[in-house]
Structures are given as structure tokens and as C-alpha cells.
Design an enzyme around this catalytic site. Structure first.
Site, short mmCIF file in Angstrom:
data_model
loop_
_atom_site.label_atom_id
_atom_site.label_comp_id
_atom_site.label_asym_id
_atom_site.label_seq_id
_atom_site.Cartn_x
_atom_site.Cartn_y
_atom_site.Cartn_z
CD GLN A 133 -2.33 0.97 2.95
OE1 GLN A 133 -2.61 -0.13 3.41
NE2 GLN A 133 -2.50 2.07 3.64
CB SER A 137 3.34 7.16 4.35
OG SER A 137 2.28 6.92 5.23
CD GLU A 148 -3.61 1.05 7.49
OE1 GLU A 148 -4.04 2.14 7.07
OE2 GLU A 148 -2.43 0.71 7.42
#
Lengths: 330, 423
Positions: B146, B149, B264
Site C-alpha cells: 500500500q 505515506s 486497515e
């Protein structure tokens, strides 16, 4: 598996909320503290509505309900600091399994019972003993019932009816009662955790309400992380405590082998969660929260006292560790 | 007796009373799962000390284990059957998680793909994407990561700068992601990019599926404080992504990302999660280690163990309560953030107690018979309190969306991203 209340239990909770809201309140707790009133709603009202007999068998005039049923009701009583405690009813109902006549008097309120901790010749401060006339105690492993001499204290929290008692007469109810006594204390711990859950929940809501209105430095104080996060931590604790209370109450009814661990877990967590919630609500209110007139200190008082009753958090954490090491987690 | 006036109940459906035991149906399912795991035990990897010594081999073993479990119908329990899942319930998923833990099977290598990427593809992908990716993901034929960030946008995720510029049928991606778990072994990732810097920061984002082996993708493992290298820096230099790999509409990337983030928090905070170490593992560790401590140390250690177990059980049963809500037709709400906060707090207490039980070995050096896993667990927790939403961001979410407290001032919310948050 199901980890949510049934519709019947939700209905019972709503009914209990309506009853307790109409018959007890923090204002009544303050009056009890000032010595101008007894804890509300009092034994008679609790007996009349049937709450003292929830876990007493139907054959003895009770409702034959579960500890979970009682816990759901007790949570609502805790929210408004009601007294006497349903802990006393829950504990006595277990102890009076073999004495249906006394169980019936517990349920209908004709006997004002209390359960004594510590030696019966001079008990430790015991819940609801201040206005009781009949006492249950464990004397060298023997379950006894009798009358006694009551020495009320100057309690930090007047709603708990704390008193020291010297039993003046005694009748044997059961020989070899140590196990029964232990189970009664565990069930009592679960119900006290349920009352603490209701009180902590209410305290957090009081803090949230205030934080939504009060302004400082040009902003509502609940918008500041310092305040917001304190309230969230208290709320998360309450949310998690609810899970442990339901688990422990379920264990009391359906999984006796899990009860010692679950009861200690719930009681230890309740002590910490309720104290944090009560300290949070004082802090969020600032100086107002420290005044006699505000309700915050009434919750704080009960948190401090409940933390020490039926075994403090340290005792129960130790029990959880010992039981888990002995294999209680399966 | 005074009659109690009951308000009319808001009945959703027939709800059973609180019951922590399996129903007959659940017990039968659990027995089937347990029998399957016993039957195929020899083909499965088991948790053991020192397992990460040979990372490549361990990765291959983890993939093989996931394939066996997928064949046995134990991966993607709640996923729809048409995409290779079992169409099962959350309670069944919890049962599988419990039985996997009981059998000491480690966390699936594709846990991010199964818990977060897959559900996002199911919710926002095209039929073609679902057909191509999902079944392979469940079997760990493809491992997913994923890519959210960035160095300058962690908690303030919507401030990300990695750009995707349309070029005919392709998009050209440039930028850098960081702290990307599993990127070093991943075959695909879901990638959040900025496609319109002239719009406010949440409105100019677009999500893609990216091939991690595509030209221009560079992955550099970062060593984390536990000493392991589980996460990475990922660089994108003129990486070309076909428009057919877009997830959702251009500019809708934030909405797509929210699906991922909500899953999540459920995945991290829900039942069956093994962040830190489990209550059972701590109890067993205490059984081994307590006798070796001095009398006073035993008292203190038991307090720490008791406190950790209570926090761990509170988190576990709260996770089960959420599962019940979801099973009754609820959607994962902001409450899931509480599960993650509780889980992090419990993991911290559990790993701290585990280290305390080591006594002198905790500071002098682990004995190497598995004790180092407690030190690693303790050094892993600070990351747990950051990953998937820092404790502070989660408290804001809970405070604002559950408790109804006023929001933090966010001055850049409606300004064009290109203005740097100034209107």
C-alpha cells in the site's frame, strides 16, 4: 458467539434507566454525603421494582434472571450513583442458594442484608452495612448469618453505606463455605464493575458536554487536542470496560471456570477506567469541577472508594496473572 | 411491584443474548477448520524463534503457506466467492484467525493485500481488475503493498506530492513513498497520487494499481528500530501506468483511500490481530520465567503481566463486539479507530511485561531460545503506534466523529494545493 445485548436486555436497560433516573441522582448522593438523606432510591424502592431479586430463583420469589441481566441493570444504577448497591443483592443471592427463606426476604426487601468482609467479630468496612439489620459473613470457613453492632464511618462516598460491624448473634447457614464465598465475591466484583461502567460512562459524557460548550482563547475547549485526547482516552477505556463486564457476567452465568479470571479482569479494569474518567471530568471542568456544587466530585468519590472495595486493582491484577499462568486462558 | 414503563424497542432483527460460546454451527465450522489445519500441518510454516534469519527463504515459505491455506478455503473468508473468497461471515473469519493462532501459523505474508488492497479493489476496481488480481492475491501468487505515506506527508496524508500526469492512454508517475511495508517483496501496490495540484488537497488525488516490477520503480529497504527491514522507501521515476489500472475516477482518490484506511483499522484493531504478542503467549512466557525471578521481582512482574493481560483481553473482546455489529449489517465506522488505539496500548503492555520477565537477560542479552522475540516485540510497538494512523490522529477521529467535539482548525482544507495551503 454473540457479543451484543439481546433486545430483551436492551429493553431491561432502558427500563432500568427510566427507573433510576426518576429515583436517584447525583444530587441525592450529595444529600447523603451531607447527612441529610439516605442513599437513593433505597432498599424499599429497589425491592419493589424487583431489582434485589433479579438473580434470586423464581421458587424463592425472585426473577430467576442471569448475572448479565443484573449487570445491565446495575450499569444504569451506577450512572446516577444509586444506592444501596446491587452488589449486595448479587452477592447475597449466591450465598443464600441453600436458604430460600432468606433469599425470599432479600428479594422482597423484608430483610435489610449486608455481606461482611473480614472477620465477623469486627469487620472491615463493608458495603451497605450502615443501614442493614442482618449480616452474612464467613467465619473460619463457615457461612453464618446474624445480627450485629454497626459502626458507620465518615465515608469518602456516602452512597456505599460503608460500616464496620461486630456480629452479635450467628446462625450457621453452610459449613465448608469457602468456595461459595469466593464465587459470591467474584459475582459481586462483576456487578460492581458494571456499576462502575455506568458511572464512568456518565462521567465521560458530562465532560464531553462541557467541552462542547465552554470557550477559551476564542475556541470551544473540546477543539484543543489536550482536552479532546483526554476525553477520548477515557471514552476508549469505558468502551473496553463494557466488553470485559459483559464477558465476566456471561462467564458467571455460562462458564464458571472462566469466572475467576474474568471477574478479576473486569474489577481491576473498572477501578482504573472509572478513576481516570472521574479525574478527567474534574480536569475538563477546571475550577468549577472542584466545587462542592458540581457533580464531578461525587463520581470521583465513588471511583476512589470502589477502587478499594472487594479487592483493589493490585490484588485483582495479581489474580489475573496467577490464573493465567495456571492455564486459565486455555 | 411497580410496573416499569418500557420504551418501544428499536428492533433491527432477532438478536441473541450475549454469548461467548460457539453456536452449534460455529462449533462445526471451527472443527472443520481445525481438522483442515491438522491434516495439512506438514505443509504449513510455524512460528519459531529466529525465523527471519534467511529472509528470502522465509518469504518463499510464507507464500507456500498462504497458498495451502487458500486452497483450503481459509484465506479471504469474508471475500465474495466470485473473487475466490468464501463469502463467509466475520465470525467465521475470527474463528479462522483464532485457529491459525492456535496452530502457531504466522501472519500471512499478504495480510496487507487481503485486509486492505483487495477490499479496495473489490469496492472501486473495474470487473477486469477484479478478475485479474483478486484470486492471485489470495493465493499469494502476487503479494501486495500500500503506497500511501511520503516523507513529508504521513499523518497529513492528503498533502502527498507524488504526481501522476496524463499522457495519452498512460499516466506518468514521479515521486517518492516511504514506510511502505512489504514493498521489497511486493508484486503490486495501490498507489495514491496527485493528479490535480490546482484543486484543494483532498480533491486532486487519484488511485492506481501499480506493477512493482515496472521500469522506474526502485525499492530501498529501511532498517527499522526492531532491527528488521520490513518497510521501504519507494522511488517512482517516469513510471508509466496504463489508464486501465486506475482505481476509481480521477480526483476521487481520497474516497478510494478512505476505504483502504477504514479496512486497515478494522484489520489492525480487530480480533485475531497479533501485534506485539498475544495474551496466551505472555501467559506461557510467564509460566516459564517467573520461577527464575526473585520474590520481589515476581510480585512486580505479576502486576505487569496482569495489567497486560487485562488490556489484551479488553481489546480482544471489544474487537468481538465490533464483529457482532458488523455481522448484523453495520459498516466499519470511526469506532474502528478505538480498536487500533486499544490494540496498540495492549501490545505495549504485553511486550513490556514480556521483557520484564526476562530479568537480567533483558539487559544483559537474550539467551537465544526464543526470548529475543520479546525484545523484538517491544521494539516493534513504537511503530504500531504510528502505522495506520498515529495514536494522535486516531484520537482526533474519535473525538470529532464519535464524541462530537469540534474539529482541529485545518486552514489548508479548501485552498488549492499548489498555493501551499494559502488562499
Amino acid at each position: 458467539m454473540n457479543f451484543d445485548l439481546s433486545d430483551d436486555q436492551r429493553d431491561a436497560a432502558a427500563g432500568a434507566r427510566a427507573f433510576f433516573t426518576g429515583s436517584a441522582s447525583p444530587a441525592a448522593a450529595r444529600a447523603a454525603l451531607e447527612g441529610t438523606a439516605a442513599p437513593a432510591p433505597g432498599r424499599k424502592a429497589l425491592a419493589d421494582i424487583g431489582f434485589l431479586g433479579i438473580t434470586v430463583p423464581e421458587s424463592a420469589g425472585g426473577a430467576g434472571g442471569s448475572v448479565l441481566d443484573l449487570a445491565v441493570v446495575a450499569e444504569q444504577g451506577g450512572a446516577v450513583l444509586a444506592g444501596p448497591s446491587l452488589v449486595t443483592a448479587a452477592r447475597a443471592a449466591v450465598l443464600l442458594e441453600g436458604a430460600p427463606d432468606l433469599a425470599a426476604q432479600l428479594a422482597d426487601g423484608s430483610a435489610a442484608l449486608a455481606v461482611l468482609d473480614g472477620p465477623v467479630s469486627g469487620s472491615a468496612p463493608s458495603v451497605d452495612a450502615a443501614d442493614a439489620t442482618l449480616f452474612l459473613g464467613l467465619d473460619d470457613g463457615v457461612l453464618v448469618v446474624g445480627e450485629g453492632e454497626v459502626v458507620p464511618g465518615a465515608p469518602l462516598d456516602a452512597t456505599r453505606g460503608l460500616a464496620r460491624v461486630r456480629m452479635t448473634s450467628r446462625r450457621v447457614l453452610a459449613e465448608d463455605a469457602a468456595q461459595l464465598w469466593a464465587r459470591a465475591r467474584q459475582v459481586g466484583a462483576v456487578v460492581m464493575a458494571a456499576e462502575d461502567l455506568g458511572a464512568a460512562d456518565r462521567a465521560v459524557l458530562m465532560g464531553v458536554d462541557y467541552a462542547q460548550q465552554r470557550e477559551a482563547f476564542g475556541r470551544v475547549i473540546g477543539s484543543y487536542q489536550a482536552v479532546k485526547h483526554m476525553l477520548v482516552d477515557a471514552w476508549v477505556g469505558v468502551d473496553q470496560l463494557r466488553s470485559l463486564v459483559w464477558w465476566a457476567a456471561w462467564a458467571a452465568d455460562s462458564a464458571p471456570a472462566e469466572l475467576p479470571l474474568a471477574a478479576s479482569a473486569a474489577k481491576a479494569y473498572a477501578a482504573e477506567v472509572f478513576e481516570r474518567a472521574a479525574e478527567t471530568v474534574v480536569q475538563v471542568h477546571g475550577g468549577i469541577g472542584f466545587t462542592w456544587e458540581h457533580d464531578a466530585h461525587l463520581y470521583w468519590r465513588r471511583a476512589k472508594v470502589d477502587r478499594l472495595l472487594l479487592g483493589d486493582a493490585a490484588e485483582h491484577l495479581d489474580a489475573v496473572a496467577r490464573l493465567a499462568v495456571a492455564g486459565a486462558l486455555g | 411491584m411497580t410496573a416499569v414503563t418500557l420504551p418501544p424497542s428499536r428492533r433491527r432483527r432477532e438478536v441473541l443474548p450475549v454469548d461467548f460460546d460457539d453456536t452449534a454451527e460455529e462449533a462445526a465450522y471451527r472443527a472443520r477448520v481445525r481438522a483442515t489445519l491438522e491434516e495439512r500441518d506438514a505443509e504449513l510454516l510455524h512460528v519459531r524463534p529466529g525465523q527471519s534469519a534467511d529472509a528470502r527463504r522465509y518469504e518463499a515459505e510464507l507464500r507456500a503457506t498462504e497458498r495451502v491455506l487458500a486452497e483450503a478455503g481459509l484465506v479471504g473468508v469474508t471475500w465474495p466467492q466470485e473473487y475466490g473468497g468464501q463469502g463467509g461471515t466475520l465470525v467465521q473469519q475470527a474463528i479462522v484467525a483464532q485457529e491459525l493462532a492456535r496452530a502457531r501459523v504466522p501472519t500471512l505474508i499478504n495480510h496487507i493485500g487481503i485486509g486492505m488492497c483487495g477490499p479496495t479493489v473489490i469496492a472501486h476496481g473495474s470487473d477486469d481488475q477484479r478478475q485479474r488480481y483478486l484470486a492471485r492475491l489470495l493465493r499469494a501468487d502476487d503479494v501486495w503493498c500500500q503506497l500511501f505515506s511520503e516523507p513529508a506527508s504521513g499523518s497529513d496524508l492528503a498533502a502527498l506530492r507524488t504526481s501522476a500526469v496524463r499522457d495519452g492512454e498512460n499516466w506518468v508517475v514521479n515521486g517518492q513513498k516511504v514506510w511502505t511495508t512489504l514493498a521489497h517483496v511486493a508484486d503490486f501496490g495501490i498507489l495514491l497520487t496527485r493528479t490535480d495540484p490546482e484543486r484543494p488537497k483532498h480533491a486532486g488525488l487519484t488511485m492506481f494499481v501499480v506493477d512493482m516490477h515496472a521500469p522506474g520503480v526502485t525499492v530501498r529497504p529501511l532498517r527499522q528500530m526492531s532491527g528488521d527491514a520490513g518497510f521501504n522507501e519507494v522511488f517512482f521515476d517516469d513510471v508509466r501506468i496504463p489508464d486501465s489500472e486506475r482505481l476509481g475516477e480521477p480526483g476521487e482518490g481520497w474516497r478510494v483511500a478512505l476505504t483502504t484506511l477504514m479496512n486497515e483499522r478494522v484489520a489492525i484493531g480487530g480480533a485475531g490481530s497479533d501485534i506485539g504478542q498475544s495474551a496466551e503467549a505472555l501467559a506461557a512466557h510467564a509460566r516459564d520465567r517467573l520461577p527464575a525471578l526473585g520474590a520481589e521481582q515476581q510480585v512486580l512482574a505479576r502486576q505487569a503481566v496482569g495489567r497486560a493481560l487485562v488490556a489484551s483481553l479488553a481489546t480482544r473482546y471489544t474487537g468481538y463486539r465490533r464483529f457482532t455489529t458488523l455481522s448484523q449489517g453495520g459498516v466499519p465506522g470511526p469506532e474502528a479507530s478505538a480498536g487500533k488505539l486499544g490494540g496498540t496500548a495492549a501490545a505495549r503492555l504485553v511486550s513490556d511485561a514480556g521483557v520484564r520477565l526476562l530479568g537480567d537477560d533483558a539487559v544483559f542479552g537474550a539467551t537465544g531460545d526464543g526470548d529475543e522475540t520479546w525484545q523484538k516485540a517491544a521494539a516493534y510497538v513504537p511503530g504500531v503506534a504510528i502505522a495506520g494512523g498515529t495514536d494522535q490522529v486516531l484520537r482526533n477521529i474519535l473525538g470529532e466523529r464519535v464524541l462530537g467535539l469540534p474539529p482541529e482548525p485545518r486552514t489548508d482544507k479548501s485552498a488549492p494545493f499548489s498555493s501551499g495551503g494559502r488562499r
